[in-house]
Design an enzyme around this catalytic site. Structure first.
Site, mmCIF file in Angstrom:
data_model
loop_
_atom_site.group_PDB
_atom_site.id
_atom_site.type_symbol
_atom_site.label_atom_id
_atom_site.label_comp_id
_atom_site.label_asym_id
_atom_site.label_seq_id
_atom_site.Cartn_x
_atom_site.Cartn_y
_atom_site.Cartn_z
ATOM 1 N N SER A 164 0.797 -1.230 0.000
ATOM 2 C CA SER A 164 0.000 0.000 0.000
ATOM 3 C C SER A 164 0.828 1.276 0.000
ATOM 4 C CB SER A 164 -0.957 -0.002 1.194
ATOM 5 O OG SER A 164 -0.281 -0.308 2.385
ATOM 6 N N HIS A 220 -4.951 -3.324 -2.844
ATOM 7 C CA HIS A 220 -4.542 -2.342 -3.859
ATOM 8 C C HIS A 220 -4.350 -2.969 -5.234
ATOM 9 C CE1 HIS A 220 -3.967 0.918 -0.984
ATOM 10 N NE2 HIS A 220 -3.632 -0.055 -0.159
ATOM 11 N N LYS A 261 -11.335 0.534 -2.424
ATOM 12 C CA LYS A 261 -10.298 1.258 -3.155
ATOM 13 C C LYS A 261 -10.730 1.393 -4.623
ATOM 14 C CE LYS A 261 -7.396 0.701 0.648
ATOM 15 N NZ LYS A 261 -6.783 -0.237 1.562
HETATM 16 C C1 LIG Z 1 -6.860 -0.479 2.936
HETATM 17 C C2 LIG Z 1 -6.258 -1.788 3.229
HETATM 18 C C3 LIG Z 1 -6.915 -2.728 4.021
HETATM 19 C C4 LIG Z 1 -8.181 -2.395 4.744
HETATM 20 O O1 LIG Z 1 -9.267 -2.273 3.893
HETATM 21 P P1 LIG Z 1 -10.486 -1.322 4.297
HETATM 22 O O2 LIG Z 1 -11.577 -1.760 3.419
HETATM 23 O O3 LIG Z 1 -10.058 0.077 4.059
HETATM 24 O O4 LIG Z 1 -10.755 -1.576 5.749
HETATM 25 C C5 LIG Z 1 -6.333 -3.964 4.165
HETATM 26 N N1 LIG Z 1 -5.149 -4.256 3.591
HETATM 27 C C6 LIG Z 1 -4.478 -3.369 2.843
HETATM 28 C C7 LIG Z 1 -3.183 -3.753 2.219
HETATM 29 C C8 LIG Z 1 -5.003 -2.110 2.660
HETATM 30 O O5 LIG Z 1 -4.328 -1.199 1.961
#
Ligand SMILES: *Cc1c(COP(=O)(O)O)cnc(C)c1O
Length: 391
Positions: free
Chosen positions: A176, A204, A235
């Protein structure tokens, strides 16, 4: 008791104090912050679908049919036919037998790791894995062994030393804060050799890499080779929620044992409807994704030409690592005053000494937006150099 005040003072002294910033418009390339127009350069809305008219319509239609709240947890009254449809769609998209939707990606990671692993497990985790993976481990009773970022020699060395009765290798697919891609072919090979389970966090990667944006396994042609695929709908999918995809047994097991799934109210039908529509668009609209990656490549080159030390990525995530937290924050603040919003990322989100500007692009950014942002970024670096700081 000055406990809380003391803790806050310490956070401030370390330059790690964080404050919320409120965006007054839709999540799009140009937003308003404190009444001011800004180019947004740090959103996870990679495909620019957050304010897409088709998704808005899907939400409105679902509200008209189902109302707003879900009314209960998934195992009581909160599941509606849309939940079933989305879970089928995710499984199809990922090429797995089944999938299960959680309220967030965070809850999916915490839920699965704490349900699956107990003190008979050893979890081998990339050092830069997301915090929600770590929190899942903390609730699990398992032993955690961190290996150096994407370093397979270190992984093998640690497996030989610490392997337990049950073992899991877990990695982010796309990291991320760095935007690089995990060496999944090696990880799958090692897992087979040592008889271990594999788990990939595709937060991601979903919508961004792989065939039709279906994620890291597909990117490497490793469909059906990963035991547990986790991802988020928050995302590129531009909605909310997280999921686990895998064998039907795994899904049935989670329904019966993942506490973050069982003890929380289901996502609202309208959120689910948005996810369904969005996946439909993502599967069809290859051009959006291809353009995004080409633009990211172009933007990285422009930064390099301007003398920035950027880590090359094959994703829309472009980190400019600066080092000290206070300089990263200063850089970000100056940019904001110039109408460019790029959040500074500091510990504990990234390791100490690697504070950075985390640029991320959207498919809907225009060349003009990005050229303006580049100019401001280059200008700001000059300003910071003038005051004697080295970048
Ligand atoms: C954003 C993210 C999460 C969490 O997801 P949400 O839906 O925002 O709670 C988990 N793992 C990674 C690698 C992330 O970037």
């Amino acid at each position: 008791m000055n406990y809380i005040t003391d803790k806050l003072t310490k956070i401030k002294d370390d330059g790690l104090y964080r404050e919320l910033r409120y965006i007054e418009t839709a999540q799009s390339p140009r937003v308003k912050i404190l009444g001011r127009d800004c180019i947004l350069l740090g959103s996870n809305n990679y495909l620019g679908l957050c304010d897409d008219y088709r998704l808005k319509k899907a939400a409105i239609d679902a509200i008209n049919k189902y109302g707003v709240g879900s009314g209960g947890s998934r195992l009581t009254t909160g599941s509606c036919d849309l939940h079933k449809e989305l879970e089928k769609k995710i499984a199809c998209f990922k090429g797995t037998q089944g999938s299960l939707v959680f309220n967030t990606g965070y809850m999916a990671n915490v839920g699965i790791i704490s349900a699956l692993c107990d003190n008979s497990w050893v979890i081998f985790s990339d050092q830069l894995n997301h915090a929600s993976i770590i929190d899942g481990y903390r609730l699990s009773g398992a032993k955690l062994i961190r290996y150096k970022h994407c370093d397979m020699n270190d992984l093998i060395k640690k497996i030989k030393k610490y392997k337990g009765i049950n073992n899991l290798i877990v990695t982010d697919g796309v990291f991320s804060m760095d935007g690089d891609i995990a060496p999944l072919p090696d990880i799958v090979k090692i897992a087979k050799e040592y008889n271990m389970m594999t788990m990939v966090d595709d937060a991601h990667a979903t919508g961004v890499i792989g065939k039709h944006g279906s994620g890291t396994a597909s990117y490497f042609g490793l469909e059906n080779e990963i035991d547990i695929i986790m991802g988020t709908l928050s995302k590129a999918v531009a909605s909310e929620g997280g999921y686990i995809a895998g064998k039907q047994d795994l899904i049935d097991f989670l329904i019966n044992s993942a506490r973050s799934f069982i003890y929380s109210t289901a996502l609202s039908p309208c959120t689910i409807a948005v996810s369904i529509k969005s996946l439909e668009i993502i599967e069809k609209d290859e051009e959006r994704r291809v353009n995004l990656l080409a633009t990211s490549n172009w933007f990285q080159n422009q930064l390099k030409i301007a003398g920035f030390n950027v880590m090359e990525t094959k994703t829309p995530i472009i980190p400019i690592v600066i080092g000290e937290a206070d300089i990263a924050v200063k850089f970000s603040n100056i940019l904001l005053s110039q109408g460019i919003y790029v959040p500074a990322i500091r510990p504990p989100s990234v390791p100490r000494g690697t504070s950075r500007l985390r640029i991320s692009l959207m498919a809907t950014h225009s060349k003009k937006d990005l050229e303006e942002a580049l100019d401001k970024i280059i200008e700001t670096r000059k300003k910071l150099n003038v005051i004697g700081r080295l970048l």
